[in-house]
Design a protein around this motif. Structure first.
Motif, PDB file in Angstrom:
ATOM      1  N   GLY A 149       2.121   6.294   3.311  1.00 19.01           N
ATOM      2  CA  GLY A 149       1.166   5.227   3.620  1.00 19.01           C
ATOM      3  C   GLY A 149       1.814   3.860   3.639  1.00 19.01           C
ATOM      4  O   GLY A 149       1.533   3.029   4.516  1.00 19.01           O
ATOM      5  N   LEU A 150       2.712   3.599   2.688  1.00 18.86           N
ATOM      6  CA  LEU A 150       3.405   2.308   2.662  1.00 18.86           C
ATOM      7  C   LEU A 150       4.396   2.181   3.816  1.00 18.86           C
ATOM      8  O   LEU A 150       4.647   1.067   4.296  1.00 18.86           O
ATOM      9  CB  LEU A 150       4.123   2.125   1.326  1.00 18.86           C
ATOM     10  CG  LEU A 150       3.228   1.609   0.194  1.00 18.86           C
ATOM     11  CD1 LEU A 150       3.880   1.835  -1.163  1.00 18.86           C
ATOM     12  CD2 LEU A 150       2.916   0.125   0.390  1.00 18.86           C
ATOM     13  N   VAL A 191       4.926  -0.949  -6.183  1.00 21.55           N
ATOM     14  CA  VAL A 191       5.222   0.459  -6.469  1.00 21.55           C
ATOM     15  C   VAL A 191       4.417   0.957  -7.674  1.00 21.55           C
ATOM     16  O   VAL A 191       3.647   1.925  -7.580  1.00 21.55           O
ATOM     17  CB  VAL A 191       6.728   0.667  -6.707  1.00 21.55           C
ATOM     18  CG1 VAL A 191       7.000   2.095  -7.177  1.00 21.55           C
ATOM     19  CG2 VAL A 191       7.517   0.378  -5.435  1.00 21.55           C
ATOM     20  N   ILE A 192       4.577   0.290  -8.822  1.00 24.30           N
ATOM     21  CA  ILE A 192       3.859   0.715 -10.026  1.00 24.30           C
ATOM     22  C   ILE A 192       2.358   0.543  -9.860  1.00 24.30           C
ATOM     23  O   ILE A 192       1.562   1.411 -10.248  1.00 24.30           O
ATOM     24  CB  ILE A 192       4.369  -0.065 -11.250  1.00 24.30           C
ATOM     25  CG1 ILE A 192       5.825   0.319 -11.553  1.00 24.30           C
ATOM     26  CG2 ILE A 192       3.492   0.185 -12.473  1.00 24.30           C
ATOM     27  CD1 ILE A 192       6.455  -0.480 -12.679  1.00 24.30           C
ATOM     28  N   ALA A 223       8.809  -1.600  -0.954  1.00 23.61           N
ATOM     29  CA  ALA A 223       8.056  -0.579  -1.688  1.00 23.61           C
ATOM     30  C   ALA A 223       8.101   0.764  -0.973  1.00 23.61           C
ATOM     31  O   ALA A 223       8.215   1.817  -1.617  1.00 23.61           O
ATOM     32  CB  ALA A 223       6.607  -1.041  -1.863  1.00 23.61           C
ATOM     33  N   ALA A 224       8.011   0.742   0.356  1.00 22.65           N
ATOM     34  CA  ALA A 224       8.075   1.986   1.127  1.00 22.65           C
ATOM     35  C   ALA A 224       9.421   2.671   0.918  1.00 22.65           C
ATOM     36  O   ALA A 224       9.491   3.897   0.741  1.00 22.65           O
ATOM     37  CB  ALA A 224       7.852   1.699   2.612  1.00 22.65           C
ATOM     38  N   ALA A 225      10.508   1.894   0.911  1.00 26.43           N
ATOM     39  CA  ALA A 225      11.841   2.471   0.728  1.00 26.43           C
ATOM     40  C   ALA A 225      11.967   3.124  -0.649  1.00 26.43           C
ATOM     41  O   ALA A 225      12.487   4.246  -0.783  1.00 26.43           O
ATOM     42  CB  ALA A 225      12.903   1.383   0.895  1.00 26.43           C
ATOM     43  N   ALA A 284      -0.542  -4.586 -13.123  1.00 30.15           N
ATOM     44  CA  ALA A 284       0.588  -4.672 -12.192  1.00 30.15           C
ATOM     45  C   ALA A 284       0.202  -5.443 -10.934  1.00 30.15           C
ATOM     46  O   ALA A 284       0.964  -6.291 -10.444  1.00 30.15           O
ATOM     47  CB  ALA A 284       1.066  -3.264 -11.828  1.00 30.15           C
ATOM     48  N   PHE A 285      -0.981  -5.163 -10.391  1.00 30.78           N
ATOM     49  CA  PHE A 285      -1.443  -5.907  -9.219  1.00 30.78           C
ATOM     50  C   PHE A 285      -1.599  -7.396  -9.537  1.00 30.78           C
ATOM     51  O   PHE A 285      -1.309  -8.261  -8.701  1.00 30.78           O
ATOM     52  CB  PHE A 285      -2.785  -5.360  -8.724  1.00 30.78           C
ATOM     53  CG  PHE A 285      -2.673  -4.220  -7.754  1.00 30.78           C
ATOM     54  CD1 PHE A 285      -1.905  -4.324  -6.609  1.00 30.78           C
ATOM     55  CD2 PHE A 285      -3.359  -3.037  -7.980  1.00 30.78           C
ATOM     56  CE1 PHE A 285      -1.801  -3.271  -5.710  1.00 30.78           C
ATOM     57  CE2 PHE A 285      -3.272  -1.972  -7.081  1.00 30.78           C
ATOM     58  CZ  PHE A 285      -2.493  -2.101  -5.946  1.00 30.78           C
TER      59      PHE A 285
END
Length: 317
Positions: free
Chosen positions: A187-188, A235-236, A46-48, A17-18
């Protein structure tokens, strides 16, 4: 599936994924978007998503996370924003391959920290596997084809390596107290706020480019590519990585994630049409061999748990 094996596969999934982030981000950067814009949008989106997931999955844990504010701030600022911001800054002075190779020395820093600070002496197989995996990564990114080196670039890349090592170490330690989904949601959020501070300070300024980008020889809307970057590459990737670290520890996690460079080369070939050299294929084989040797050297097996448990409960190695 044993817990250790689940941790290995979660970490491999995280590496895949990265690895997709390079292709998705490059498609947007090639359409005249600034690195600061891509970083801020990626982390904010991603935080949302993770805040919504954490509020649904573990609302009590999300409320209780205030007890671990310092650890969460360190995770967001250093382990997330720090890795990406310093990498972008290093690219102003170094070629991508050189900067990545320095960043991927993080497993050596993790092994050294665990040995010197925690007294966890690595086995000979782990050390040999680490050297082989890092050497294979050097071949995959063709680091030997680099030009002149820059002292400021080496400094930023070295700092990125330190932040990357902190990601592995904090992922292992903090998930013993905070569930992975809660850790990443908070954290995000910290990381997203930090990225916007860097943007306002003009360290990584935000510039919005074209509305369409090229991916896999197709013209697609830029927001679609950014959405894939947020959901898959962030996210993943972080969920699987943090859950994997909780199961196999920071040393093995940092080594397995070297598979990211191999996946990145393959995805750039598939999605961006970039050629793959024979030396890169050879390096991929060496990376896999090194990771397998390091995993064998670890010699530990844990209780059975799956991906649902990875999201639902903190895990200790």
């Amino acid at each position: 599936m044993t817990r250790a094996r689940a941790g290995v596969w979660l970490t491999v999934a995280s590496g895949l994924a990265f690895a997709s982030s390079g292709s998705f981000a490059k498609s947007v950067l090639g359409a005249d978007w600034s690195p600061g814009a891509v970083l801020a949008i990626r982390l904010t989106g991603a935080a949302a998503v993770l805040l919504v997931l954490a509020a649904w999955w573990d609302p009590a844990g999300l409320r209780a996370s205030v007890r671990h504010t310092r650890a969460i701030i360190a995770f967001g600022v250093v382990a997330i924003t720090g890795v990406q911001a310093t990498f972008f800054l290093s690219l102003e002075y170094l070629q991508v391959g050189v900067s990545l190779m320095i960043q991927f020395l993080a497993p050596i820093a993790v092994i050294g920290w665990n040995w010197l600070v925690r007294g966890q002496r690595p086995s000979a197989a782990t050390m040999v596997g680490a050297v082989l995996a890092i050497g294979g990564a050097a071949l995959v990114i063709n680091v030997f084809d680099a030009g002149a080196l820059s002292l400021p670039g080496l400094g930023w890349a070295g700092l990125s390596m330190v932040c990357n090592a902190a990601l592995f170490l904090l992922s292992e330690r903090v998930t013993a107290e905070v569930r992975p989904v809660v850790l990443l949601a908070t954290g995000l959020t910290v990381a997203a706020a930090t990225s916007w501070i860097l943007a306002v300070a003009q360290v990584l300024p935000v510039h919005i480019g074209a509305g369409t980008v090229t991916l896999a020889e197709h013209r697609i809307p830029a927001p679609l590519s950014l959405t894939l970057l947020i959901l898959i590459s962030t996210v993943i990737a972080y969920l699987c990585g943090v859950a994997g670290a909780a199961r196999i520890g920071s040393t093995l996690m940092s080594l397995i994630l070297l598979c990211e460079v191999m996946f990145a080369v393959v995805l750039s070939w598939l999605l961006l049409g970039e050629a793959v050299a024979p030396i890169q294929l050879a390096g991929s084989v060496v990376v896999i061999g090194g990771i397998a040797l390091a995993q064998r050297g670890r010699g530990a097996d844990l209780d059975p748990h799956g991906l649902t448990d990875a999201l639902d409960a903190p895990a200790r190695t």
